[in-house]
Scaffold this active site. Structure first.
Site, PDB file in Angstrom:
ATOM      1  CD  GLU A  13    -109.753  -7.915 -37.608  1.00  0.00           C
ATOM      2  OE1 GLU A  13    -110.226  -8.897 -37.015  1.00  0.00           O
ATOM      3  OE2 GLU A  13    -109.516  -6.830 -37.055  1.00  0.00           O
ATOM      4  CG  ASP A  14    -105.443  -6.046 -39.240  1.00  0.00           C
ATOM      5  OD1 ASP A  14    -106.554  -5.648 -39.637  1.00  0.00           O
ATOM      6  OD2 ASP A  14    -105.113  -6.017 -38.050  1.00  0.00           O
TER       7      ASP A  14
HETATM    8  P1  NDP Z   1    -110.057   1.328 -34.672  1.00  0.00           P
HETATM    9  O1  NDP Z   1    -110.716   0.021 -34.808  1.00  0.00           O
HETATM   10  O2  NDP Z   1    -109.812   2.146 -35.866  1.00  0.00           O
HETATM   11  O3  NDP Z   1    -108.681   1.149 -33.913  1.00  0.00           O
HETATM   12  C1  NDP Z   1    -108.574   0.337 -32.785  1.00  0.00           C
HETATM   13  C2  NDP Z   1    -107.751  -0.867 -33.151  1.00  0.00           C
HETATM   14  O4  NDP Z   1    -106.456  -0.440 -33.570  1.00  0.00           O
HETATM   15  C3  NDP Z   1    -107.515  -1.755 -31.965  1.00  0.00           C
HETATM   16  O5  NDP Z   1    -108.582  -2.657 -31.817  1.00  0.00           O
HETATM   17  C4  NDP Z   1    -106.226  -2.444 -32.331  1.00  0.00           C
HETATM   18  O6  NDP Z   1    -106.616  -3.533 -33.144  1.00  0.00           O
HETATM   19  C5  NDP Z   1    -105.514  -1.449 -33.234  1.00  0.00           C
HETATM   20  N1  NDP Z   1    -104.366  -0.711 -32.681  1.00  0.00           N
HETATM   21  C6  NDP Z   1    -103.248  -0.392 -33.385  1.00  0.00           C
HETATM   22  N2  NDP Z   1    -102.397   0.323 -32.646  1.00  0.00           N
HETATM   23  C7  NDP Z   1    -102.946   0.457 -31.432  1.00  0.00           C
HETATM   24  C8  NDP Z   1    -102.504   1.092 -30.234  1.00  0.00           C
HETATM   25  N3  NDP Z   1    -101.337   1.725 -30.175  1.00  0.00           N
HETATM   26  N4  NDP Z   1    -103.320   1.058 -29.161  1.00  0.00           N
HETATM   27  C9  NDP Z   1    -104.507   0.419 -29.227  1.00  0.00           C
HETATM   28  N5  NDP Z   1    -104.989  -0.209 -30.341  1.00  0.00           N
HETATM   29  C10 NDP Z   1    -104.210  -0.198 -31.443  1.00  0.00           C
HETATM   30  O7  NDP Z   1    -110.778   2.270 -33.677  1.00  0.00           O
HETATM   31  P2  NDP Z   1    -112.033   2.036 -32.773  1.00  0.00           P
HETATM   32  O8  NDP Z   1    -111.957   0.748 -32.071  1.00  0.00           O
HETATM   33  O9  NDP Z   1    -112.170   3.240 -31.968  1.00  0.00           O
HETATM   34  O10 NDP Z   1    -113.171   1.859 -33.833  1.00  0.00           O
HETATM   35  C11 NDP Z   1    -113.719   2.889 -34.469  1.00  0.00           C
HETATM   36  C12 NDP Z   1    -114.954   3.309 -33.713  1.00  0.00           C
HETATM   37  O11 NDP Z   1    -114.618   4.499 -33.021  1.00  0.00           O
HETATM   38  C13 NDP Z   1    -116.094   3.554 -34.594  1.00  0.00           C
HETATM   39  O12 NDP Z   1    -117.247   2.949 -34.070  1.00  0.00           O
HETATM   40  C14 NDP Z   1    -116.215   5.097 -34.594  1.00  0.00           C
HETATM   41  O13 NDP Z   1    -117.550   5.504 -34.652  1.00  0.00           O
HETATM   42  C15 NDP Z   1    -115.599   5.468 -33.291  1.00  0.00           C
HETATM   43  N6  NDP Z   1    -114.902   6.729 -33.278  1.00  0.00           N
HETATM   44  C16 NDP Z   1    -114.876   7.415 -32.108  1.00  0.00           C
HETATM   45  C17 NDP Z   1    -114.230   8.612 -32.005  1.00  0.00           C
HETATM   46  C18 NDP Z   1    -114.223   9.320 -30.693  1.00  0.00           C
HETATM   47  O14 NDP Z   1    -113.567  10.344 -30.568  1.00  0.00           O
HETATM   48  N7  NDP Z   1    -114.911   8.813 -29.674  1.00  0.00           N
HETATM   49  C19 NDP Z   1    -113.555   9.215 -33.154  1.00  0.00           C
HETATM   50  C20 NDP Z   1    -113.588   8.389 -34.318  1.00  0.00           C
HETATM   51  C21 NDP Z   1    -114.242   7.186 -34.369  1.00  0.00           C
HETATM   52  P3  NDP Z   1    -105.896  -4.968 -33.195  1.00  0.00           P
HETATM   53  O15 NDP Z   1    -105.843  -5.545 -31.831  1.00  0.00           O
HETATM   54  O16 NDP Z   1    -106.752  -5.745 -34.124  1.00  0.00           O
HETATM   55  O17 NDP Z   1    -104.572  -4.720 -33.770  1.00  0.00           O
END
Ligand code: NDP
Ligand code: ZN
Length: 179
Positions: free
Chosen positions: A65-66
């Site tokens: 994925e990454d």
């Molecule tokens: P991301 O998918 O961008 O980021 C979350 C992912 O980042 C996690 O699943 C994890 O993935 C990884 N990660 C890396 N560092 C950390 C950390 N320190 N703590 C936790 N996770 C970490 O974000 P979202 O899951 O929020 O997905 C985007 C969604 O959010 C969209 O649907 C968008 O519409 C919404 N959104 C909401 C906002 C709001 O304010 N409510 C603002 C902007 C977007 P892994 O386990 O794979 O490493």
């Protein structure tokens, strides 16, 4: 050392090499490899899991994925079974974020048991990160949204490992403390 232990260490080293330039999203920019290592630690030491298929796939779970890693490379290094589980837990990055999030909920219930265990550990670790070392620019509302979405994914895997489900529930219970 037995062959399973050696394979698990090779998966850790492979993931470390693939993620070597990546960082988590927290303020301290924690090295990315801490996350796959945390999953394997949760599975082994909180879940009592010693299946090398699960532990290797957990260590490798974000490589497709990454990073530039392909399923074929994982298959060549670790075999078809491990590659299949890593592929199962990988989002299709050609889809929109919204669609990927929806599909995780939909697919959880139909995933293999190893993939379900990795999803459980992934959500446990990410919720812990959101409580202790959250992404530096996330609002409380965004963290809460992530908690709620994670609970919907985990609803689909219930029954696979009651002990780890209880660990997830205990972490989830901190949702009210998010700031
Ligand atoms: P991301 O998918 O961008 O980021 C979350 C992912 O980042 C996690 O699943 C994890 O993935 C990884 N990660 C890396 N560092 C950390 C950390 N320190 N703590 C936790 N996770 C970490 O974000 P979202 O899951 O929020 O997905 C985007 C969604 O959010 C969209 O649907 C968008 O519409 C919404 N959104 C909401 C906002 C709001 O304010 N409510 C603002 C902007 C977007 P892994 O386990 O794979 O490493
Ligand atoms: Zn992950």
């Amino acid at each position: 050392m037995n062959p399973s232990q050696a394979l698990i260490l090779r998966a850790a080293a492979f993931a470390a090499e693939r993620h070597r330039h990546q960082r988590r999203l927290d303020a301290a920019s924690t090295p990315y490899i801490n996350h796959p290592l945390a999953l394997a630690d949760v599975l082994a030491n909180e879940g009592g899991i010693d299946d090398p298929l699960v532990l290797c796939a957990a260590l490798l779970h974000d490589t497709i994925e990454d990073t530039e890693t392909t399923a074929a490379q994982i298959e060549a290094a670790f075999g078809a079974q491990i590659a299949a589980v890593v592929l199962e837990v990988s989002d299709d990055k050609s889809l929109s974020k919204h669609e990927r999030k929806r599909l995780q909920i939909e697919h959880a219930a139909h995933a293999s048991a190893p993939a379900q265990l990795i999803k459980l550990a992934d959500k446990i670790c990410n919720l812990r990160d959101l409580l202790q070392t959250p992404p530096k620019d996330w609002s409380a509302a965004r963290k809460r949204e992530y908690f709620e979405w994670s609970a919907r994914v985990i609803a689909g895997v219930r029954g696979v490992h009651p002990g780890l489900e209880a660990v997830f529930d205990a972490v989830y219970a901190h949702v009210e403390e998010l700031a």
